[in-house]
Motif scaffolding. Structure first.
Motif, short mmCIF file in Angstrom:
data_model
loop_
_atom_site.label_atom_id
_atom_site.label_comp_id
_atom_site.label_asym_id
_atom_site.label_seq_id
_atom_site.Cartn_x
_atom_site.Cartn_y
_atom_site.Cartn_z
N PRO A 93 -32.63 65.30 -48.73
CA PRO A 93 -34.04 65.22 -48.10
C PRO A 93 -34.99 66.44 -48.38
CG PRO A 93 -32.16 64.69 -46.77
CD PRO A 93 -31.58 65.42 -47.69
N ARG A 94 -36.17 66.12 -48.23
CA ARG A 94 -37.17 67.04 -48.73
C ARG A 94 -36.97 68.06 -47.82
NH1 ARG A 94 -41.51 69.02 -46.69
NH2 ARG A 94 -41.71 67.77 -44.94
N GLU A 95 -36.81 68.15 -46.62
CA GLU A 95 -36.79 69.20 -45.53
C GLU A 95 -35.50 70.03 -46.18
OE1 GLU A 95 -36.67 66.14 -44.41
OE2 GLU A 95 -38.83 65.95 -43.71
N VAL A 96 -34.54 69.59 -46.40
CA VAL A 96 -33.25 70.24 -46.89
C VAL A 96 -33.69 71.22 -48.43
CG1 VAL A 96 -30.93 70.26 -47.69
CG2 VAL A 96 -31.72 68.91 -45.88
N LEU A 97 -34.24 70.46 -49.19
CA LEU A 97 -34.66 70.91 -50.42
C LEU A 97 -35.72 72.27 -50.27
CD1 LEU A 97 -34.77 71.09 -53.67
CD2 LEU A 97 -36.39 69.37 -53.61
N ALA A 98 -36.79 72.03 -49.29
CA ALA A 98 -37.60 72.90 -49.03
C ALA A 98 -37.01 74.15 -48.19
CB ALA A 98 -38.89 72.28 -47.93
N ALA A 99 -35.91 73.82 -47.50
CA ALA A 99 -35.28 74.90 -46.93
C ALA A 99 -34.44 75.77 -47.79
CB ALA A 99 -34.57 74.48 -45.70
N VAL A 100 -33.70 75.17 -48.83
CA VAL A 100 -33.16 76.01 -50.01
C VAL A 100 -34.13 76.67 -50.76
CG1 VAL A 100 -31.85 75.39 -51.97
CG2 VAL A 100 -31.03 74.14 -49.94
N MET A 101 -35.14 75.98 -51.01
CA MET A 101 -36.16 76.74 -52.06
C MET A 101 -36.67 78.11 -51.31
SD MET A 101 -38.41 73.61 -53.66
CE MET A 101 -39.29 74.78 -54.46
N GLN A 102 -37.16 77.86 -50.07
CA GLN A 102 -37.31 79.03 -48.95
C GLN A 102 -36.46 79.94 -48.77
OE1 GLN A 102 -38.62 76.69 -45.50
NE2 GLN A 102 -40.93 76.75 -46.39
N ALA A 103 -35.25 79.64 -48.83
CA ALA A 103 -34.48 80.64 -48.85
C ALA A 103 -34.18 81.31 -49.89
CB ALA A 103 -32.73 80.18 -48.47
N MET A 104 -34.29 80.81 -51.14
CA MET A 104 -34.29 81.32 -52.64
C MET A 104 -35.24 82.24 -52.80
SD MET A 104 -33.01 78.02 -54.75
CE MET A 104 -33.05 78.97 -56.46
N ASP A 105 -36.58 82.11 -52.17
CA ASP A 105 -37.67 82.83 -52.12
C ASP A 105 -37.59 84.13 -51.71
OD1 ASP A 105 -41.14 82.85 -51.24
OD2 ASP A 105 -40.26 83.06 -53.42
N GLY A 106 -36.79 84.23 -50.55
CA GLY A 106 -36.54 85.26 -49.83
C GLY A 106 -35.07 85.88 -49.96
N THR A 107 -34.48 85.61 -50.92
CA THR A 107 -33.25 86.16 -51.29
C THR A 107 -33.43 87.68 -51.67
OG1 THR A 107 -32.48 84.06 -52.54
CG2 THR A 107 -31.31 86.47 -53.01
N PRO A 108 -32.50 88.69 -50.95
CA PRO A 108 -32.58 89.83 -50.99
C PRO A 108 -32.32 90.28 -52.33
CG PRO A 108 -30.96 89.49 -49.25
CD PRO A 108 -31.54 87.96 -49.89
N GLY A 109 -33.21 91.29 -52.83
CA GLY A 109 -33.11 91.73 -54.06
C GLY A 109 -34.13 91.38 -54.95
N ARG A 110 -34.94 89.98 -54.36
CA ARG A 110 -35.98 89.61 -55.34
C ARG A 110 -37.10 89.51 -54.61
NH1 ARG A 110 -38.44 84.86 -55.28
NH2 ARG A 110 -38.61 83.70 -57.14
N GLU A 111 -38.27 89.88 -55.31
CA GLU A 111 -39.36 89.94 -54.86
C GLU A 111 -40.09 88.37 -54.04
OE1 GLU A 111 -41.78 92.54 -54.22
OE2 GLU A 111 -40.03 93.76 -54.48
N PRO A 112 -40.43 88.27 -53.17
CA PRO A 112 -40.74 87.10 -52.44
C PRO A 112 -41.74 86.66 -53.26
CG PRO A 112 -40.51 88.67 -50.72
CD PRO A 112 -40.31 89.58 -51.75
N SER A 113 -42.20 85.38 -53.40
CA SER A 113 -43.34 84.83 -54.34
C SER A 113 -44.48 85.48 -53.45
CB SER A 113 -43.15 83.37 -54.30
OG SER A 113 -44.24 82.64 -53.96
N SER A 114 -45.64 85.39 -54.44
CA SER A 114 -46.93 85.97 -53.57
C SER A 114 -47.70 84.49 -53.08
CB SER A 114 -47.78 86.67 -54.94
OG SER A 114 -48.12 85.71 -55.95
N SER A 115 -47.04 83.36 -53.40
CA SER A 115 -47.62 82.23 -52.58
C SER A 115 -47.76 82.34 -51.36
CB SER A 115 -46.98 81.05 -53.23
OG SER A 115 -45.73 80.85 -52.49
N SER A 116 -48.78 81.65 -50.88
CA SER A 116 -48.98 81.76 -49.16
C SER A 116 -48.41 80.23 -48.87
CB SER A 116 -50.51 81.72 -48.90
OG SER A 116 -51.28 80.70 -49.49
N ALA A 117 -47.03 79.90 -49.32
CA ALA A 117 -46.71 78.43 -48.83
C ALA A 117 -46.44 78.77 -47.50
CB ALA A 117 -45.57 78.22 -49.74
#
Length: 122
Positions: A93-117
């Motif tokens: 489901p879209r909500e699950v995919l979105a949550a996974v993507m958001q978690a990946m975007d905030g993974t420690p050691g990785r700069e969060p994306s500069s998007s204002s999503a």
């Protein structure tokens, strides 16, 4: 690129070490446009997808982006992403995919994306 820009440093590196640095620091791939010349034109990038994370068709945008990257870089990504059935809302489901993507975007050691999503709330 590293090898040509830093030929004086090569005296202290083995050929294998130089190739490892070249790959790690300078290896890149093309991030193409999707739907060029249309109102829907955009880059097939992480930031571009995150900017539309709350809109319908998230899985389709992910699939289209990965397929475009694979097509634009056949020597590096030929058939790497497979059929991507996980991008179907029936599978994920879209909500699950979105949550996974958001978690990946905030993974420690990785700069969060500069998007204002906007973040989806649970």
């Amino acid at each position: 690129m590293f090898l040509t820009e830093n030929d004086r440093l090569l005296e202290d590196l083995s050929a294998e070490e130089a190739r490892e640095i070249e790959y790690r620091d300078y290896q890149s791939f093309e991030i193409p446009l999707i739907h060029p010349g249309t109102v829907h034109e955009r880059r097939a990038s992480w930031t571009s997808i995150l900017a539309t994370i709350t809109q319908p068709g998230l899985g389709q945008r992910v699939r289209a982006s990965l397929q475009a990257i694979e097509t634009a870089n056949p020597d590096k990504f030929s058939r790497l992403f497979g059929s991507m059935t996980w991008t179907s809302e029936e599978v994920l489901p879209r909500e699950v995919l979105a949550a996974v993507m958001q978690a990946m975007d905030g993974t420690p050691g990785r700069e969060p994306s500069s998007s204002s999503a906007p973040r989806l709330e649970e």
